[in-house]
Enzyme design. Structure first.
Site, PDB file in Angstrom:
ATOM      1  N   GLY B  47       0.846  -1.350   0.112  1.00 16.84           N
ATOM      2  CA  GLY B  47       0.281  -0.053  -0.084  1.00 16.84           C
ATOM      3  C   GLY B  47       0.686   1.325   0.162  1.00 16.84           C
ATOM      4  N   SER B  76       0.657  -7.459   0.184  1.00 13.89           N
ATOM      5  CA  SER B  76      -0.411  -8.290   0.637  1.00 13.89           C
ATOM      6  C   SER B  76      -0.446  -9.589  -0.512  1.00 13.89           C
ATOM      7  CB  SER B  76      -1.878  -7.922   0.391  1.00 13.89           C
ATOM      8  OG  SER B  76      -1.992  -7.270  -0.988  1.00 13.89           O
ATOM      9  N   HIS B  96       3.790  -7.937 -10.668  1.00 17.28           N
ATOM     10  CA  HIS B  96       2.165  -7.958 -10.647  1.00 17.28           C
ATOM     11  C   HIS B  96       1.796  -6.655 -10.897  1.00 17.28           C
ATOM     12  CE1 HIS B  96      -1.743  -8.487  -9.812  1.00 17.28           C
ATOM     13  NE2 HIS B  96      -1.953  -7.828  -8.571  1.00 17.28           N
ATOM     14  N   HIS B  98      -1.887  -3.737 -12.647  1.00 11.07           N
ATOM     15  CA  HIS B  98      -3.402  -3.601 -13.031  1.00 11.07           C
ATOM     16  C   HIS B  98      -3.217  -2.892 -14.437  1.00 11.07           C
ATOM     17  CE1 HIS B  98      -5.504  -4.986  -9.109  1.00 11.07           C
ATOM     18  NE2 HIS B  98      -4.141  -5.424  -9.156  1.00 11.07           N
ATOM     19  N   ASP B 121       7.663 -13.728 -31.178  1.00  7.96           N
ATOM     20  CA  ASP B 121       9.125 -13.126 -31.006  1.00  7.96           C
ATOM     21  C   ASP B 121       9.487 -13.527 -29.395  1.00  7.96           C
ATOM     22  OD1 ASP B 121       9.927 -12.340 -33.477  1.00  7.96           O
ATOM     23  OD2 ASP B 121       9.515 -10.642 -33.182  1.00  7.96           O
ATOM     24  N   HIS B 172      -9.052 -10.439 -12.373  1.00 13.41           N
ATOM     25  CA  HIS B 172      -7.923  -9.962 -11.389  1.00 13.41           C
ATOM     26  C   HIS B 172      -6.866  -9.262 -12.395  1.00 13.41           C
ATOM     27  CE1 HIS B 172      -5.246 -10.082  -7.608  1.00 13.41           C
ATOM     28  NE2 HIS B 172      -4.946  -9.094  -8.267  1.00 13.41           N
ATOM     29  N   TYR B 230      19.061 -13.450 -33.931  1.00 12.58           N
ATOM     30  CA  TYR B 230      18.568 -12.263 -33.468  1.00 12.58           C
ATOM     31  C   TYR B 230      19.593 -11.924 -32.236  1.00 12.58           C
ATOM     32  CZ  TYR B 230      15.523  -8.627 -31.749  1.00 12.58           C
ATOM     33  OH  TYR B 230      14.852  -7.339 -31.247  1.00 12.58           O
TER      34      TYR B 230
END
Lengths: 233, 233, 233, 233
Positions: B47, B76, B96, B98, B121, B172, B230
C-alpha cells in the site's frame, strides 16, 4: 492574513491535481474542501482556467452558498457541493470532472459493472449512474436538485456514501467525494480508470460476467475489513 | 550496512519501472527479486505510493513469508510470490500490475490469442487466462492459493514457465516473471502491448486468424532456437 | 575516421526517431540508409535497445549483406532491406516498426481503405496488406523472401513503390520507405496515424464509404501533380 | 517594422497551439487571424512544419487571397478562410486540423450527436458534418467551394455560425472559428474531445439517447443566456 488560508491552499492543490492527472481540460471540473467547525467550504471560482488559477482565487462560502471570503464568483456547481456537505456529514471534500471515459458511461446512461478486483479493492457494488433529472426540476433550482438527485439515487439503490464514494450523473459526468479533498480527487482518477477497464472488457467480451461475490468480499475485506492486512495501518 | 542492500536496490528500481512504463497508478502492483543462496526475496511494502517509495522501504522475507529485514509490512501478495519462487526454481523476479489492457482481458476471462510475430518473437502459445478461484479457496489462504492457481493453470495447459513467462488471473490481472526482476517488468510491459494489439486486431476483424504454425516456429527459433541469429549473443 | 561516418549518423538519427515518435518500444524495429555510390547501407544492430544505441553501433553492410564496417551483428531483417534496395533503385531509406495500430491491421490481414483526404494527401490507393508467406518459403531464406513478398504484392496489385511508400506484412507489421531514411520514418508515422483514423472510422460507421475518386485525384494533384500548389516549392 | 507584426504574432501563437494540444502532426492544419479594419488576414505558410515555423513566416493576404506581405506561399486552404471571412462578418479567427477523432467522424460522414452537458455547455445542436462536394465543384475552384460548402451546410440546417462555431467536412476533417484565432483553436480542441466522448458513448451503448431538450437549454442558458451565472462576467 485570512484564517482560511490553509483551507484555500488545500482546495487549490486538490484542484490542480485534476489537470495534472489528465481528468480535465480548459475550465472543466471543480474541487471543494470543507471546514465543518467553521461551517464553510472552499471551492474553485467559476470558469477560471487551471493554467491561471491561484490559491488566492479560491472562494470561501457557507452551507447556504453565501460568499464568506473571496472576490470571485464561486463554481456554478456550488449548490450541489453544499447540498452534499449538508446531507452527508462525514465527507471532507468533493470533486467534479468531465473525464472522458467517466462521461462516456454517464452519456451511455449505464452503471459501471464490477468486473474485477481492481474495482473490488475500493468498492463492492457497481458504480451507480443516476438517471437524468425530470424536466420540472431542471427548470427550477438545478444545481441544488443535482445534489438531491445524487442522494435520491443512493437511497433508492440502498448504497452507503461512505462505502461508495462516487456517482455518475446521467448525460453529465462524475461526482466523487471522500474524507478529504485529496481523497475525492483520488476517487475521480480511480473512477476514470475503472470506467476505462470496464469499457475495454465489454469490447473484448460483451458477455463478461460480473465479479463473483466471494471475490468481491475477499478483496474488500483484505483492504477494509476488521482483519484487513493491506497497507501499513 | 545490510547485506541485502543490493537486493533491495534491484527490487526498488524494478518497482519504479512500473509507473515509469505506465503500467500502474497509485499503489497498484508490486515487484519482487529473489536471492536463492540466501533463501530470501525482496518485495515492495504493502500500500505504499510509488511517489514516496524509497529503497530502504523494501522488505526482505524468507520463503515462508517471515520478515527477515525491514520495518514495513510486505505486499499483501507476498504469499503468491513465495509460492511461485518455491515451485519454479529458475525464476529470479516476479511482477504484478493492474495495467489496463491486461486487466481488460483478465476481466473478459479470455486467453490472448497469438495473432502476430510481435507475440511469436517472445512466446509460442496464447497467453493463458486462469479461471477465477473456487469459492472455498477464496475464503481460505487466498494469496497462497493464487500461486497454486497459476501453477495449476500451467500444468493443465501443458505450458512451461520458462517459455511462457506471463499469466492472466481471471477477473484480477497479470503476473509475469523472468530470470531477473527487470526481466519480469519487461514481460509486464510486453504483455500490455500484446494485449492492446490483440484487442485492436479483433475490433478490426472479429474473425482474425491465429498466426500460422510455420511463422510461430520461425520467429521463435530465429530469436531463441539453437541457430538463433537475433541479437548480439 | 570512417568514410561512412555521415551515413552512420543519418541512420542513427532516423532510428532514434522511432521511439521519439512513439512507434516502437524495447528493441522493436529498425531503419536503414543507403549510399548507392558506395554500394552499401547502414542499419541498426540486432536486438539493441534504443536507450543505449550509439552512432558508432550502426553497421555498414553491402547489398549481399556482408558486413563492411562495424563490430556488431546487423538487424535480423537486413536481408529484407537489401532485397528492396536492389529491386527498387530510387529508394534511399527503409523503416520497419511494430507500431500498434499498423500491427493491428496487419494482424487483421486487411488493406487499410482510403477513407479521407489525410490519406489522399499522401497516396491514392488503399494501403496494401501482403498475405502471409507460404510455409515452404518461411522455412527457407525467410528475411530474403520477405523482400520478395513485398515486391510481389506490389506487382500483383499494380502499385508503384514511388507512389505508395508503405506496406503491411500480414501477421507481422509495416515496412515503409522513401527517398531518404528520414522520409521512411515520416511514412511510418503517417501510416500509424492513417491506421488509427481508419480503425476509428469503421468503429463509428462499419459502412463508411471509400473516398470518392474526384477527391482522391484532387488532393493528390494539389500536392504532387504538375500544377501542385501545396508547400513552398 | 511591419504594421502587421502583432497580427502575425497572434496568428503564429495560435498555430503553435495546434501541436501543443495534440491536434496536428507534421504540417497538418492551419490557423488564420483577421484584421477587418485593414481588410487582411494572417495565415500559416503552406507545408511548413510546426517544428521550424517562425512568426516572420506568417503570410498576410487580403480577402481576394493576394499576398500583401510575406515571402512564403500561404496555406493551400487560404481561399476557404477568405470565403468564410467574407461571408461571416463576426468571426476573427479560423482553425483547420486533422485531429484524429474529428477526422474519424468526418470519414464516417456522420453528425456528432449531442449526448451530454459537456457538449451543451458550448453548443445546442449536433455538430454538423457537411456531405462531400459534388465532382464538378471539386474539379473547379476547390478551396473556394469548400467555403461555399460550409456556408451551404449551415443554411440548409438552419444553423447560426455564431452559435455553432465548428463543422466537419465529409471525408476531410474539421474547420472551427470564433471571435479570435485563439478561440478558434479552443473550439478545435473542444470538438476533438466531444468527438472522442461521443465515439466512446456509442461503443458502450449504441442506443444512447440524445440529451433531452430541457438539459440542452439549461446548460446553454446558465453559460450563455441573459441570466448566465457561469464564469466571472
Amino acid at each position: 492574513m485570512s484564517k482560511y488560508q490553509e483551507l484555500k491552499r488545500t482546495c487549490y492543490e486538490a484542484n490542480m491535481e485534476l489537470p495534472a492527472q489528465g481528468l480535465v481540460i480548459f475550465t472543466f471540473g471543480n474541487v471543494s474542501a470543507v471546514d465543518r467547525q467553521e461551517g464553510v467550504f472552499a471551492i474553485k471560482p467559476s470558469g477560471v482556467d487551471y493554467a491561471v488559477l491561484r490559491p488566492e482565487d479560491i472562494v470561501i462560502v457557507d452551507f447556504d452558498c453565501q460568499v464568506v471570503e473571496g472576490t470571485m464568483r464561486p463554481s456554478s456547481d456550488t449548490k450541489t457541493h453544499a447540498f452534499l456537505y449538508r446531507e452527508w456529514s462525514e465527507i471532507g471534500g468533493i470533486s467534479h470532472t468531465h473525464a472522458t471515459y467517466s462521461v462516456a458511461w454517464a452519456q451511455a446512461q449505464q452503471d459501471i459493472p464490477i468486473f474485477g478486483t481492481t474495482h473490488a479493492d475500493y468498492l463492492t457494488s457497481d458504480i451507480p449512474c443516476a438517471p437524468p433529472m425530470g424536466d420540472e426540476l431542471i427548470k427550477g433550482n438545478y444545481e441544488h436538485m443535482t445534489g438531491q438527485q445524487i442522494v435520491d439515487c443512493f437511497t433508492e439503490k440502498g448504497l452507503s456514501y461512505q462505502e461508495v464514494e462516487m456517482v455518475l450523473l446521467g448525460n453529465h459526468g462524475p461526482f466523487t467525494w471522500g474524507k478529504t479533498a485529496a481523497k475525492s480527487v483520488f476517487n475521480s482518477k480511480l473512477l476514470e480508470e475503472l470506467a476505462r477497464m470496464a469499457y475495454l472488457t465489454l469490447q473484448i467480451n460483451p458477455d463478461a460476467p460480473r465479479l463473483k461475490e466471494a471475490l468481491i468480499k475477499k478483496h474488500w475485506e483484505r483492504k477494509h475489513g476488521k482483519d484487513a492486512y493491506y497497507g501499513q495501518n
